[in-house]
Write a protein that holds these residues in place. Structure first.
Motif, PDB file in Angstrom:
ATOM      1  N   PRO A  18      57.478 -16.998  28.001  1.00 51.93           N
ATOM      2  CA  PRO A  18      56.244 -16.841  28.787  1.00 51.93           C
ATOM      3  C   PRO A  18      56.316 -17.599  30.116  1.00 51.93           C
ATOM      4  O   PRO A  18      55.804 -17.128  31.134  1.00 51.93           O
ATOM      5  CB  PRO A  18      55.159 -17.418  27.880  1.00 51.93           C
ATOM      6  CG  PRO A  18      55.702 -17.274  26.496  1.00 51.93           C
ATOM      7  CD  PRO A  18      57.194 -17.452  26.639  1.00 51.93           C
ATOM      8  N   GLU A  19      56.978 -18.754  30.119  1.00 48.39           N
ATOM      9  CA  GLU A  19      57.114 -19.533  31.350  1.00 48.39           C
ATOM     10  C   GLU A  19      57.962 -18.782  32.381  1.00 48.39           C
ATOM     11  O   GLU A  19      57.632 -18.764  33.563  1.00 48.39           O
ATOM     12  CB  GLU A  19      57.746 -20.901  31.054  1.00 48.39           C
ATOM     13  CG  GLU A  19      56.894 -21.811  30.180  1.00 48.39           C
ATOM     14  CD  GLU A  19      56.985 -21.497  28.677  1.00 48.39           C
ATOM     15  OE1 GLU A  19      56.102 -21.976  27.940  1.00 48.39           O
ATOM     16  OE2 GLU A  19      57.913 -20.787  28.244  1.00 48.39           O
ATOM     17  N   GLN A  22      55.921 -15.904  33.790  1.00 46.09           N
ATOM     18  CA  GLN A  22      54.912 -16.371  34.742  1.00 46.09           C
ATOM     19  C   GLN A  22      55.559 -16.767  36.064  1.00 46.09           C
ATOM     20  O   GLN A  22      55.038 -16.447  37.137  1.00 46.09           O
ATOM     21  CB  GLN A  22      54.119 -17.550  34.167  1.00 46.09           C
ATOM     22  CG  GLN A  22      52.990 -18.013  35.066  1.00 46.09           C
ATOM     23  CD  GLN A  22      51.956 -16.925  35.313  1.00 46.09           C
ATOM     24  OE1 GLN A  22      51.442 -16.322  34.387  1.00 46.09           O
ATOM     25  NE2 GLN A  22      51.662 -16.647  36.588  1.00 46.09           N
ATOM     26  N   ASN A  26      54.849 -15.100  39.731  1.00 49.43           N
ATOM     27  CA  ASN A  26      54.505 -15.888  40.918  1.00 49.43           C
ATOM     28  C   ASN A  26      55.448 -15.566  42.080  1.00 49.43           C
ATOM     29  O   ASN A  26      55.001 -15.404  43.220  1.00 49.43           O
ATOM     30  CB  ASN A  26      54.547 -17.380  40.601  1.00 49.43           C
ATOM     31  CG  ASN A  26      53.461 -17.797  39.632  1.00 49.43           C
ATOM     32  OD1 ASN A  26      52.473 -17.087  39.427  1.00 49.43           O
ATOM     33  ND2 ASN A  26      53.642 -18.947  39.003  1.00 49.43           N
TER      34      ASN A  26
END
Length: 112
Positions: A18-19, A22, A26
C-alpha cells in the motif's frame, strides 16, 4: 493539438505494498500537474479481474481465469500534444515507467 492514448501494460497489484502504491500515486499526480501542465485529458486504472478478450462474436480467448499477465493492461491515459515526438517526451517523464511498460498511440479524429 492531437490526442494520444497511453496504454499502461503490466501489473504488480498483487505484490505492491500500500505504501508503494500511495507513493506511485503521489508521483503520478506530480507528473500530471508539473510535466503535463493541463495536457492530461483523462484516464483510469483498470481492474485486474473480469478481463475478456473477444476474438469474434462466438469465440472468447482466455488462459485460465485471467488473460496472460504479459498482455495485461493496467490502465490508460489520454494526453494532448502537438505531435508524437512531444507526446513521447512527456511520456518519458511518467513515473509509471519504473514499474510498467507504456504504449503511446495517436488517437484518430472521428468524423462528425
Amino acid at each position: 493539438m492531437n490526442q494520444f492514448l497511453i496504454i499502461v501494460r503490466g501489473s504488480d497489484h498483487s505484490t505492491a505494498s500500500p505504501e508503494k502504491m500511495q507513493a506511485r500515486l503521489n508521483q503520478f499526480n506530480e507528473w500530471v500537474g508539473n510535466v503535463l501542465k493541463g495536457r492530461f485529458v483523462g484516464g483510469a486504472p483498470l481492474e485486474d479481474f473480469d478481463a475478456v478478450l473477444l476474438k469474434s462474436k462466438s469465440e472468447i480467448q482466455t488462459d485460465g481465469p485471467f488473460i496472460e499477465s504479459k498482455e495485461m493492461i493496467s490502465g490508460y491515459m489520454i494526453i494532448n500534444a502537438e505531435n508524437i515526438e512531444e507526446a513521447t517526451e512527456l511520456t518519458k517523464e511518467c513515473p509509471l515507467l519504473a514499474d510498467f511498460r507504456l504504449e503511446l498511440r495517436r488517437l484518430k479524429p472521428m468524423a462528425s
